[in-house]
Design an enzyme around this catalytic site. Structure first.
Site, PDB file in Angstrom:
ATOM      1  N   ALA A  81       0.810  -1.228   0.000  1.00  0.00           N
ATOM      2  CA  ALA A  81       0.000   0.000   0.000  1.00  0.00           C
ATOM      3  C   ALA A  81       0.841   1.275   0.000  1.00  0.00           C
ATOM      4  CB  ALA A  81      -0.920  -0.006   1.225  1.00  0.00           C
ATOM      5  N   GLY A  83       2.181   3.541  -5.718  1.00  0.00           N
ATOM      6  CA  GLY A  83       1.569   3.034  -6.959  1.00  0.00           C
ATOM      7  C   GLY A  83       0.107   2.652  -6.803  1.00  0.00           C
ATOM      8  N   ARG A  88       6.264  -3.745   3.452  1.00  0.00           N
ATOM      9  CA  ARG A  88       7.442  -4.117   4.230  1.00  0.00           C
ATOM     10  C   ARG A  88       7.917  -2.956   5.102  1.00  0.00           C
ATOM     11  NH1 ARG A  88      11.378  -7.624   0.450  1.00  0.00           N
ATOM     12  NH2 ARG A  88      10.453  -6.251  -1.085  1.00  0.00           N
ATOM     13  N   SER A  95      -2.567  -9.219 -14.404  1.00  0.00           N
ATOM     14  CA  SER A  95      -1.931  -8.369 -15.403  1.00  0.00           C
ATOM     15  C   SER A  95      -2.277  -8.922 -16.780  1.00  0.00           C
ATOM     16  CB  SER A  95      -0.408  -8.393 -15.215  1.00  0.00           C
ATOM     17  OG  SER A  95       0.244  -7.769 -16.301  1.00  0.00           O
ATOM     18  N   TYR A 110       8.096 -13.156 -14.982  1.00  0.00           N
ATOM     19  CA  TYR A 110       7.060 -12.234 -14.494  1.00  0.00           C
ATOM     20  C   TYR A 110       5.696 -12.643 -15.050  1.00  0.00           C
ATOM     21  CZ  TYR A 110       4.157  -8.205 -13.732  1.00  0.00           C
ATOM     22  OH  TYR A 110       3.096  -7.402 -13.357  1.00  0.00           O
TER      23      TYR A 110
HETATM   24  C1  8X3 Z   1       2.282  -4.901 -15.778  1.00  0.00           C
HETATM   25  C2  8X3 Z   1       1.983  -4.989 -17.211  1.00  0.00           C
HETATM   26  O1  8X3 Z   1       2.928  -5.407 -19.545  1.00  0.00           O
HETATM   27  O2  8X3 Z   1       4.139  -3.899 -18.082  1.00  0.00           O
HETATM   28  O3  8X3 Z   1       1.867  -6.058 -15.125  1.00  0.00           O
HETATM   29  O4  8X3 Z   1       4.195  -6.279 -17.695  1.00  0.00           O
HETATM   30  S1  8X3 Z   1       3.382  -5.153 -18.140  1.00  0.00           S
END
Ligand code: 8X3
Length: 257
Positions: free
Chosen positions: A14, A17, A38, A144, A157
């Site tokens: 939190a 961003g 953290r 995402s 990621y």
């Molecule tokens: C963030 C979107 O496309 O920049 O999760 O990885 S991206």
């Protein structure tokens, strides 16, 4: 009145961003906030600001989502007036590097997998039983567009965000028959510290990610999260995918030069 008045909302990550934007957006709806991250200095400042400006009640918790024991202890130690969490926003997450798999750093993979996948699981694991017991609750996790389409250098990621989709869908199935709702909110590119963290402070490289296009703002994502939380209690929004008008998917952008 949105139905969030007086509700307890726990937001992980939190301090900046999307997490910080969520804190502001839920505060505007009259929610009470548990702000977790953290490091607590920024959370303390945010809590003070929200309290001074709008009288929002906020409780600050130092939380490393990567440690199952610490997460369990932090949830168990919440003071009674904060223990009945109505909405969990699983926002803590990060990317590290943009390397090919065969050149990548295992320590970066650990950090992404431990935060984005195991952290999500740990917080969910220790918050949801209370929701089931109380007969109300909503878990909203940050996915995402990267979980739908992998891009070069983003394999790990993107894998963490594909995992978030699987966990979100599995949790909804596991909670069927309870009133606990489960939602994934999946933004594309959002202008936050995301790229600065990915590139370990290389501001020039991070700036190029957002060059010559309009990305989403953290407030756009918070708006979608609050909207999902405000639906009537019999309505479960499974997933919201949102990008700026300059992005079609993980690989296709409308850059103006
Ligand atoms: C963030 C979107 O496309 O920049 O999760 O990885 S991206």
């Amino acid at each position: 009145m949105s139905g969030l008045q007086g509700k307890v909302v726990l937001i992980t990550g939190a301090s900046s961003g999307i997490g910080e934007a969520c804190a502001r957006a839920f505060a505007a709806e009259g929610a009470r906030l548990i702000l977790a991250a953290r490091r607590t200095e920024k959370l303390d400042a945010l809590a003070r600001e929200l309290s001074d400006q709008g009288g929002t009640a906020a409780h600050v918790v130092s939380l490393d989502v990567q440690q199952a024991g610490a997460v369990e202890a932090a949830i168990a130690a919440l003071p009674a007036e904060w223990a009945a969490i109505d909405v969990l926003v699983n926002n803590a997450g990060l990317s590290r590097g943009l390397d090919k798999v065969h050149e990548g750093k295992p320590s970066d993979w650990d950090e992404m997998l431990d935060t984005n996948v195991k952290g999500l699981l740990f917080v969910t694991r220790f918050v949801v039983p209370g929701m089931v017991e109380r007969g109300r609750g909503h878990v909203i996790s940050l996915g995402s567009t990267a979980g739908d389409m992998t891009y070069p250098g983003g394999a790990v990621y993107c894998a963490t965000k594909a995992a978030e989709h699987a966990i979100n869908d599995g949790l909804r199935q596991d909670l069927l028959g309870t009133p606990v709702r489960v939602t994934s909110v999946d933004p594309g590119m959002v202008e936050t510290d995301f790229s600065k963290i990915r590139f370990r402070g290389d501001e020039e490289r991070a700036a190029k990610v957002y060059a010559n296009l309009t990305p989403l703002k953290p407030e756009d994502v918070a708006d979608a999260i609050v909207w999902a939380a405000c639906r009537p209690v019999h309505v479960n929004i499974a997933r919201i995918s949102l990008t700026s008008i300059d992005q079609a998917n993980s690989l296709l952008f409308n850059r103006k030069s």
